[in-house]
Design an enzyme around this catalytic site. Structure first.
Site, PDB file in Angstrom:
ATOM      1  N   GLN A   1       0.824  -1.218   0.000  1.00 56.04           N
ATOM      2  CA  GLN A   1       0.000   0.000   0.000  1.00 56.04           C
ATOM      3  C   GLN A   1       0.853   1.262   0.000  1.00 56.04           C
ATOM      4  OE1 GLN A   1      -0.855   0.919   4.464  1.00 56.04           O
ATOM      5  NE2 GLN A   1      -1.391  -1.226   4.184  1.00 56.04           N
TER       6      GLN A   1
ATOM      7  N   HIS B   1       0.394   5.744   1.029  1.00 53.54           N
ATOM      8  CA  HIS B   1      -0.468   6.806   1.561  1.00 53.54           C
ATOM      9  C   HIS B   1      -0.171   8.129   0.843  1.00 53.54           C
ATOM     10  CE1 HIS B   1      -1.237   3.937   4.722  1.00 53.54           C
ATOM     11  NE2 HIS B   1       0.033   3.932   5.089  1.00 53.54           N
TER      12      HIS B   1
ATOM     13  N   GLU C   1       3.856   8.113   8.332  1.00 51.77           N
ATOM     14  CA  GLU C   1       3.779   7.311   9.550  1.00 51.77           C
ATOM     15  C   GLU C   1       5.136   6.743   9.940  1.00 51.77           C
ATOM     16  OE1 GLU C   1       0.777   4.578   8.208  1.00 51.77           O
ATOM     17  OE2 GLU C   1       2.229   3.165   7.396  1.00 51.77           O
TER      18      GLU C   1
ATOM     19  N   HIS D   1       4.736   0.241   0.733  1.00 55.87           N
ATOM     20  CA  HIS D   1       5.202  -0.613   1.827  1.00 55.87           C
ATOM     21  C   HIS D   1       4.169  -1.646   2.230  1.00 55.87           C
ATOM     22  CE1 HIS D   1       2.720   2.516   3.644  1.00 55.87           C
ATOM     23  NE2 HIS D   1       2.471   1.637   4.614  1.00 55.87           N
TER      24      HIS D   1
ATOM     25  N   ARG E   1      -4.502   0.632  -1.500  1.00 53.64           N
ATOM     26  CA  ARG E   1      -3.962  -0.737  -1.624  1.00 53.64           C
ATOM     27  C   ARG E   1      -3.594  -1.049  -3.065  1.00 53.64           C
ATOM     28  NH1 ARG E   1      -8.824  -2.655   1.183  1.00 53.64           N
ATOM     29  NH2 ARG E   1      -8.450  -2.216   3.393  1.00 53.64           N
TER      30      ARG E   1
HETATM   31  O1  LIG Z   1      -4.985  -2.130   4.055  1.00 54.84           O
HETATM   32  P1  LIG Z   1      -4.603  -2.920   5.261  1.00 54.84           P
HETATM   33  O2  LIG Z   1      -3.803  -4.134   4.909  1.00 54.84           O
HETATM   34  O3  LIG Z   1      -5.776  -3.259   6.136  1.00 54.84           O
HETATM   35  O4  LIG Z   1      -3.630  -2.001   6.114  1.00 54.84           O
HETATM   36  C1  LIG Z   1      -4.046  -0.791   6.698  1.00 54.84           C
HETATM   37  C2  LIG Z   1      -3.023  -0.393   7.745  1.00 54.84           C
HETATM   38  O5  LIG Z   1      -1.749  -0.318   7.140  1.00 54.84           O
HETATM   39  C3  LIG Z   1      -0.661   0.011   7.986  1.00 54.84           C
HETATM   40  O6  LIG Z   1       0.504   0.071   7.215  1.00 54.84           O
HETATM   41  C4  LIG Z   1      -0.909   1.334   8.683  1.00 54.84           C
HETATM   42  O7  LIG Z   1      -0.927   2.381   7.741  1.00 54.84           O
HETATM   43  C5  LIG Z   1      -2.252   1.280   9.389  1.00 54.84           C
HETATM   44  O8  LIG Z   1      -2.474   2.527  10.010  1.00 54.84           O
HETATM   45  C6  LIG Z   1      -3.357   0.940   8.404  1.00 54.84           C
HETATM   46  O9  LIG Z   1      -4.609   0.879   9.056  1.00 54.84           O
END
Ligand SMILES: O=P(O)(O)OC[C@H]1O[C@@H](O)[C@@H](O)[C@@H](O)[C@@H]1O
Length: 262
Positions: free
Chosen positions: A81, A83, A101, A152, A172
């Site tokens: 994913q 951000h 983050e 990441h 994602r």
């Molecule tokens: O999209 P998923 O796999 O549920 O991950 C979502 C999570 O990822 C992590 O890397 C962080 O950024 C979390 O704060 C976030 O809630």
């Protein structure tokens, strides 16, 4: 020091050990939101939301408290994913901030980083991600900085304290065969090149927040104390401005210049 009441979020990749520790029934918890002014889960301090209490605790008023602190524990890979940054989050999503983050590893764990996002479209076609992502074992006690734009994934059997800008914007790219929604177009618009070595640190000091380990000592003025030992009453504590808190074996989090100057 004032205790913050945590909130719990189930996740498909969550770790049922957390359910046992916190006495929570149901699906595995992935995330314990320790401090949050985000509308999805807002935490309380002294009977007020952190948004209402911010002025007296840290001397600044915010519509949404800008830091979000979580405990995360995994038993599977999280999605690959990325951000968005502040500019993209404001322009495209109407959100106040993007999502940079940082993670502190409470035990040995693993991450995956994509250093060159231009390789992603090919991997999406071929399904071959091996050359596109770099899997890196991370030692207990390491900080990892994930600025907006870094592609990441957090690995299985990782337990971390996460500090981030208060945002839930995650795009994602790949979900390891799980059927959850992907956000490829937006992800490719915000993804940037990186080098994974540049992300591993001994403490975090970025414009949004500071995060460091303190084995024992006093902290003066506004800070959040997150103990490193996870047990039944685990939670974060606020040290209000103008007061002094004694801290043991904790991660200390403070606001960065970006939020203090705004
Ligand atoms: O999209 P998923 O796999 O549920 O991950 C979502 C999570 O990822 C992590 O890397 C962080 O950024 C979390 O704060 C976030 O809630």
């Amino acid at each position: 020091m004032i205790k913050i009441e945590p909130k719990f979020r189930e996740q498909v990749w969550g770790d049922s050990n957390l359910n046992k520790i916190f006495g929570i029934k149901g699906n595995p918890i992935g995330e314990v939101w320790l401090l949050s002014g985000h509308p999805l889960y807002t935490t309380d301090v002294n009977g007020k939301t952190i948004n209402e209490a911010a002025k007296e605790l840290c001397g600044k008023k915010f519509k949404r408290f800008p830091l979000l602190i979580k405990l995360i524990s995994t038993n599977a890979w999280l999605s690959l994913q990325v951000h968005p940054d502040d500019e993209y989050a404001q322009r495209v999503e109407g959100e106040p901030w993007g999502k940079s983050e940082a993670w502190y590893f409470l035990k040995d764990g693993e991450i995956a980083i994509c250093e060159d996002p231009s390789l992603i479209p090919q991997a999406l076609k071929s399904g071959n991600w091996e050359k596109v992502i770099q899997k890196v074992k991370v030692k207990k006690g390491t900080f990892v900085y994930i600025p907006a734009g870094v592609v990441h994934a957090l690995g299985p059997n990782s337990t971390i304290i996460e500090v981030q800008q208060s945002s839930d914007l995650t795009y994602r790219i790949y979900d390891w065969g799980r059927p959850r929604e992907l956000h490829i177009e937006k992800a490719l618009q915000v993804a940037k090149n990186t080098k994974y070595e540049d992300l591993l640190m001994e403490k975090i000091s970025c414009k949004y927040f500071n995060m460091e380990e303190l084995s024992e000592g006093y902290v003066d003025g506004f800070a959040v104390d997150v103990p490193k030992k996870i047990e039944k009453n685990f939670g974060a504590f606020v040290i209000p401005k103008g007061s002094k808190g004694f801290v043991k074996d904790s991660i200390i989090v403070t606001l960065g210049e970006f939020f203090l100057n705004s």
